[in-house]
Design an enzyme around this catalytic site. Structure first.
Site, PDB file in Angstrom:
ATOM      1  N   GLY A  79       0.815  -1.220   0.000  1.00 29.15           N
ATOM      2  CA  GLY A  79       0.000   0.000   0.000  1.00 29.15           C
ATOM      3  C   GLY A  79       0.848   1.271   0.000  1.00 29.15           C
ATOM      4  O   GLY A  79       0.365   2.346   0.374  1.00 29.15           O
ATOM      5  N   THR A  80       2.074   1.132  -0.456  1.00 30.82           N
ATOM      6  CA  THR A  80       3.027   2.255  -0.485  1.00 30.82           C
ATOM      7  C   THR A  80       2.466   3.455  -1.243  1.00 30.82           C
ATOM      8  O   THR A  80       2.456   4.577  -0.728  1.00 30.82           O
ATOM      9  CB  THR A  80       4.328   1.815  -1.199  1.00 30.82           C
ATOM     10  OG1 THR A  80       4.531   0.431  -1.009  1.00 30.82           O
ATOM     11  CG2 THR A  80       5.506   2.617  -0.729  1.00 30.82           C
ATOM     12  N   HIS A 102      11.807   0.732   0.209  1.00 34.29           N
ATOM     13  CA  HIS A 102      11.385  -0.632   0.569  1.00 34.29           C
ATOM     14  C   HIS A 102      12.442  -1.313   1.453  1.00 34.29           C
ATOM     15  O   HIS A 102      12.360  -2.528   1.685  1.00 34.29           O
ATOM     16  CB  HIS A 102      11.179  -1.481  -0.687  1.00 34.29           C
ATOM     17  CG  HIS A 102       9.944  -1.141  -1.466  1.00 34.29           C
ATOM     18  ND1 HIS A 102       8.708  -0.966  -0.887  1.00 34.29           N
ATOM     19  CD2 HIS A 102       9.753  -0.957  -2.800  1.00 34.29           C
ATOM     20  CE1 HIS A 102       7.815  -0.687  -1.821  1.00 34.29           C
ATOM     21  NE2 HIS A 102       8.419  -0.667  -2.990  1.00 34.29           N
ATOM     22  N   ARG A 139       1.133  -5.123   5.253  1.00 31.21           N
ATOM     23  CA  ARG A 139      -0.042  -5.820   4.686  1.00 31.21           C
ATOM     24  C   ARG A 139       0.156  -7.313   4.886  1.00 31.21           C
ATOM     25  O   ARG A 139       1.310  -7.785   4.886  1.00 31.21           O
ATOM     26  CB  ARG A 139      -0.138  -5.492   3.185  1.00 31.21           C
ATOM     27  CG  ARG A 139      -1.374  -5.979   2.484  1.00 31.21           C
ATOM     28  CD  ARG A 139      -1.302  -5.633   0.996  1.00 31.21           C
ATOM     29  NE  ARG A 139      -2.553  -5.881   0.314  1.00 31.21           N
ATOM     30  CZ  ARG A 139      -2.724  -5.750  -1.007  1.00 31.21           C
ATOM     31  NH1 ARG A 139      -1.716  -5.384  -1.777  1.00 31.21           N
ATOM     32  NH2 ARG A 139      -3.887  -5.994  -1.551  1.00 31.21           N
ATOM     33  N   LEU A 188      -8.563   9.408  -2.653  1.00 28.64           N
ATOM     34  CA  LEU A 188      -7.735   8.235  -2.331  1.00 28.64           C
ATOM     35  C   LEU A 188      -8.445   6.903  -2.580  1.00 28.64           C
ATOM     36  O   LEU A 188      -7.866   5.843  -2.332  1.00 28.64           O
ATOM     37  CB  LEU A 188      -7.288   8.291  -0.860  1.00 28.64           C
ATOM     38  CG  LEU A 188      -6.331   9.434  -0.491  1.00 28.64           C
ATOM     39  CD1 LEU A 188      -6.119   9.479   1.017  1.00 28.64           C
ATOM     40  CD2 LEU A 188      -4.979   9.283  -1.208  1.00 28.64           C
ATOM     41  N   MET A 220      -7.889   6.538  -7.698  1.00 30.17           N
ATOM     42  CA  MET A 220      -6.433   6.450  -7.888  1.00 30.17           C
ATOM     43  C   MET A 220      -6.099   5.639  -9.139  1.00 30.17           C
ATOM     44  O   MET A 220      -5.144   5.941  -9.837  1.00 30.17           O
ATOM     45  CB  MET A 220      -5.744   5.876  -6.641  1.00 30.17           C
ATOM     46  CG  MET A 220      -5.550   6.964  -5.580  1.00 30.17           C
ATOM     47  SD  MET A 220      -4.491   6.510  -4.202  1.00 30.17           S
ATOM     48  CE  MET A 220      -2.936   6.090  -4.950  1.00 30.17           C
ATOM     49  N   MET A 239      -2.586  -1.042 -10.363  1.00 28.66           N
ATOM     50  CA  MET A 239      -3.776  -1.003  -9.506  1.00 28.66           C
ATOM     51  C   MET A 239      -4.644  -2.186  -9.933  1.00 28.66           C
ATOM     52  O   MET A 239      -5.443  -2.087 -10.861  1.00 28.66           O
ATOM     53  CB  MET A 239      -4.546   0.308  -9.719  1.00 28.66           C
ATOM     54  CG  MET A 239      -3.748   1.540  -9.424  1.00 28.66           C
ATOM     55  SD  MET A 239      -3.585   1.794  -7.654  1.00 28.66           S
ATOM     56  CE  MET A 239      -2.720   3.363  -7.643  1.00 28.66           C
ATOM     57  N   GLY A 271      -6.909  -4.142  -5.252  1.00 32.39           N
ATOM     58  CA  GLY A 271      -6.994  -3.206  -4.128  1.00 32.39           C
ATOM     59  C   GLY A 271      -7.904  -3.664  -3.006  1.00 32.39           C
ATOM     60  O   GLY A 271      -8.592  -2.844  -2.380  1.00 32.39           O
TER      61      GLY A 271
HETATM   62  S1  PPS Z   1       4.860  -0.997  -4.685  1.00 32.94           S
HETATM   63  O1  PPS Z   1       5.200  -1.384  -6.080  1.00 32.94           O
HETATM   64  O2  PPS Z   1       5.526  -1.851  -3.717  1.00 32.94           O
HETATM   65  O3  PPS Z   1       5.084   0.420  -4.424  1.00 32.94           O
HETATM   66  O4  PPS Z   1       3.290  -1.311  -4.593  1.00 32.94           O
HETATM   67  P1  PPS Z   1       2.324  -0.736  -3.459  1.00 32.94           P
HETATM   68  O5  PPS Z   1       1.865   0.607  -3.834  1.00 32.94           O
HETATM   69  O6  PPS Z   1       2.930  -0.934  -2.127  1.00 32.94           O
HETATM   70  O7  PPS Z   1       1.109  -1.767  -3.515  1.00 32.94           O
HETATM   71  C1  PPS Z   1       0.293  -1.942  -4.637  1.00 32.94           C
HETATM   72  C2  PPS Z   1      -0.994  -2.548  -4.117  1.00 32.94           C
HETATM   73  O8  PPS Z   1      -1.766  -1.525  -3.470  1.00 32.94           O
HETATM   74  C3  PPS Z   1      -3.044  -1.435  -4.086  1.00 32.94           C
HETATM   75  N1  PPS Z   1      -3.541  -0.051  -4.025  1.00 32.94           N
HETATM   76  C4  PPS Z   1      -4.699   0.297  -3.449  1.00 32.94           C
HETATM   77  N2  PPS Z   1      -5.617  -0.445  -2.804  1.00 32.94           N
HETATM   78  C5  PPS Z   1      -6.710   0.199  -2.346  1.00 32.94           C
HETATM   79  N3  PPS Z   1      -6.928   1.535  -2.514  1.00 32.94           N
HETATM   80  C6  PPS Z   1      -6.034   2.314  -3.146  1.00 32.94           C
HETATM   81  N4  PPS Z   1      -6.259   3.606  -3.310  1.00 32.94           N
HETATM   82  C7  PPS Z   1      -4.848   1.683  -3.655  1.00 32.94           C
HETATM   83  N5  PPS Z   1      -3.760   2.130  -4.309  1.00 32.94           N
HETATM   84  C8  PPS Z   1      -2.986   1.057  -4.535  1.00 32.94           C
HETATM   85  C9  PPS Z   1      -2.767  -1.910  -5.505  1.00 32.94           C
HETATM   86  O9  PPS Z   1      -3.968  -2.219  -6.183  1.00 32.94           O
HETATM   87  C10 PPS Z   1      -1.874  -3.098  -5.243  1.00 32.94           C
HETATM   88  O10 PPS Z   1      -2.565  -4.206  -4.652  1.00 32.94           O
HETATM   89  P2  PPS Z   1      -3.229  -5.419  -5.466  1.00 32.94           P
HETATM   90  O11 PPS Z   1      -3.649  -6.414  -4.422  1.00 32.94           O
HETATM   91  O12 PPS Z   1      -2.191  -5.964  -6.396  1.00 32.94           O
HETATM   92  O13 PPS Z   1      -4.398  -4.823  -6.186  1.00 32.94           O
END
Ligand code: PPS
Length: 329
Positions: free
Chosen positions: A76-77, A137, A159, A255, A260, A287, A290
């Site tokens: 969720g970075t 990271h 997570r 958000l 997003m 994305m 999520g």
């Molecule tokens: S990275 O590459 O490590 O920086 O990726 P990171 O941003 O940590 O994680 C990507 C996952 O976060 C989900 N994501 C979200 N989920 C819910 N709401 C919002 N707004 C959101 N933004 C990013 C993204 O979909 C990736 O998860 P998965 O499970 O693959 O969908």
């Protein structure tokens, strides 16, 4: 000082391009970290190029008003970066619509994955306008040591490992950075053969430091279940005024996953597709879903059981369970 484990036979399948295809395992003594822990034996898997870059990261000149956003990948970075950057910058949506979140909040250690020449990510992080919002990271003992010495603000987002594994597997395989299949990825993740693994020492050491005043520990799961509450606490942590109801409503909408995903300045998909670093799958999506629990329909029962046992084996040493950290997932 950087320690390098005398490892043999780490499979060359983390798929980093050129020189960084080979991986090594590294640690430091973790001086200055408030948590007592066997840091020197806490090995992190990284591309071999890390050896050449590490000193610039470890000696990075940290400013008192820097905010570091630290995570294990896929926790969720980007979501947290957008939230923290907006709060830190007094909800400047105009600037947020002009430049990508990964330019406003630079991923400082991406240079360990790609050779970036002169314009590398460490220099880019250094050049950010203050208050700088820097993404990493790296685990505690490999971060810039001045973070701990100067006690600057550090946001850590965690997570649950099953969703992380699924998300990471899609991400690395989709962007052509992992050459094995999904089944092999599970083995490589559990055996710490993927860059930035092992997962548990990364997450667990920061969870243990969650009460440190300069640490804001949060989970993806909590952001999903109560983003409003997280933003309220984050504003306090960042020493920003409480949001009005209208400001909160606007930020929550901004958000949301759907927003997003549709926002070219928050969704990294096109940046990754156009980076020219590798052949990215045409249906690659950063994305993706999520949600909490994508492991339920994406991992076999056998793999779920293996990850649970592997987690219990680590956490059991400390009498902690996954529920203690993530709630019911
Ligand atoms: S990275 O590459 O490590 O920086 O990726 P990171 O941003 O940590 O994680 C990507 C996952 O976060 C989900 N994501 C979200 N989920 C819910 N709401 C919002 N707004 C959101 N933004 C990013 C993204 O979909 C990736 O998860 P998965 O499970 O693959 O969908």
């Amino acid at each position: 000082m950087l320690h390098i484990a005398p490892t043999k036979n780490i499979p060359d399948n983390t798929g980093q391009p050129t020189k960084s295809q080979q991986v090594i395992r590294v640690s430091t003594d973790g001086d200055f970290i408030p948590l007592k822990w066997n840091w020197a034996e806490t090995w992190l898997t990284v591309p071999v190029i890390f050896k050449d870059i590490y000193k610039r990261i470890y000696d990075f000149e940290v400013k008192e008003d820097d905010v570091f956003i630290v995570t294990f990948p896929k926790c969720g970075t980007t979501w947290m970066q957008e939230a923290a950057w907006l709060l830190l910058n007094n909800l400047d949506y105009e600037e947020a619509s002009r430049s990508h979140v990964l330019k406003r909040s630079v991923y400082m250690d991406i240079s360990i994955l790609y050779e970036m020449g002169g314009n590398d990510s460490i220099a880019m992080a250094a050049e950010l306008k203050s208050p700088r919002c820097i993404k990493s990271h790296l685990p505690p003992h490999l971060l810039p040591r001045q973070i701990w010495q100067k006690k600057v603000k550090l946001i850590y987002c965690a997570r649950n490992p099953k969703d992380v594994l699924v998300s990471f597997s899609h991400f690395l395989r989709g962007k052509g950075a992992y050459r094995g299949n999904a089944k092999e990825f599970v083995d490589d993740f559990l055996n710490a053969n993927i860059t930035y693994t092992p997962y548990w020492p990364h997450v667990f050491t920061m969870w243990q430091m969650r009460a440190e005043p300069e640490v804001f520990f949060i989970t993806f799961e909590e952001m999903k279940s109560n983003l409003r509450g997280v933003l309220e606490r984050l504003a306090v942590f960042l020493e920003k005024p409480a949001l009005t109801e209208a400001q909160m409503e606007k930020l929550l909408k901004h958000l949301s996953f759907e927003n997003m995903k549709a926002n070219q300045q928050a969704n990294p998909t096109e940046l990754i597709k156009n980076s020219g670093k590798r052949i990215v799958a045409s249906d690659f999506e950063f994305m993706r879903r999520g949600i909490v629990g994508s492991y339920k329909d994406e991992l076999s029962e056998e793999d779920q059981r293996r990850i649970n046992e592997w987690s219990e084996q680590f956490l059991g040493q400390f009498n902690v369970s996954m529920t203690d950290i993530f709630g019911d997932i």
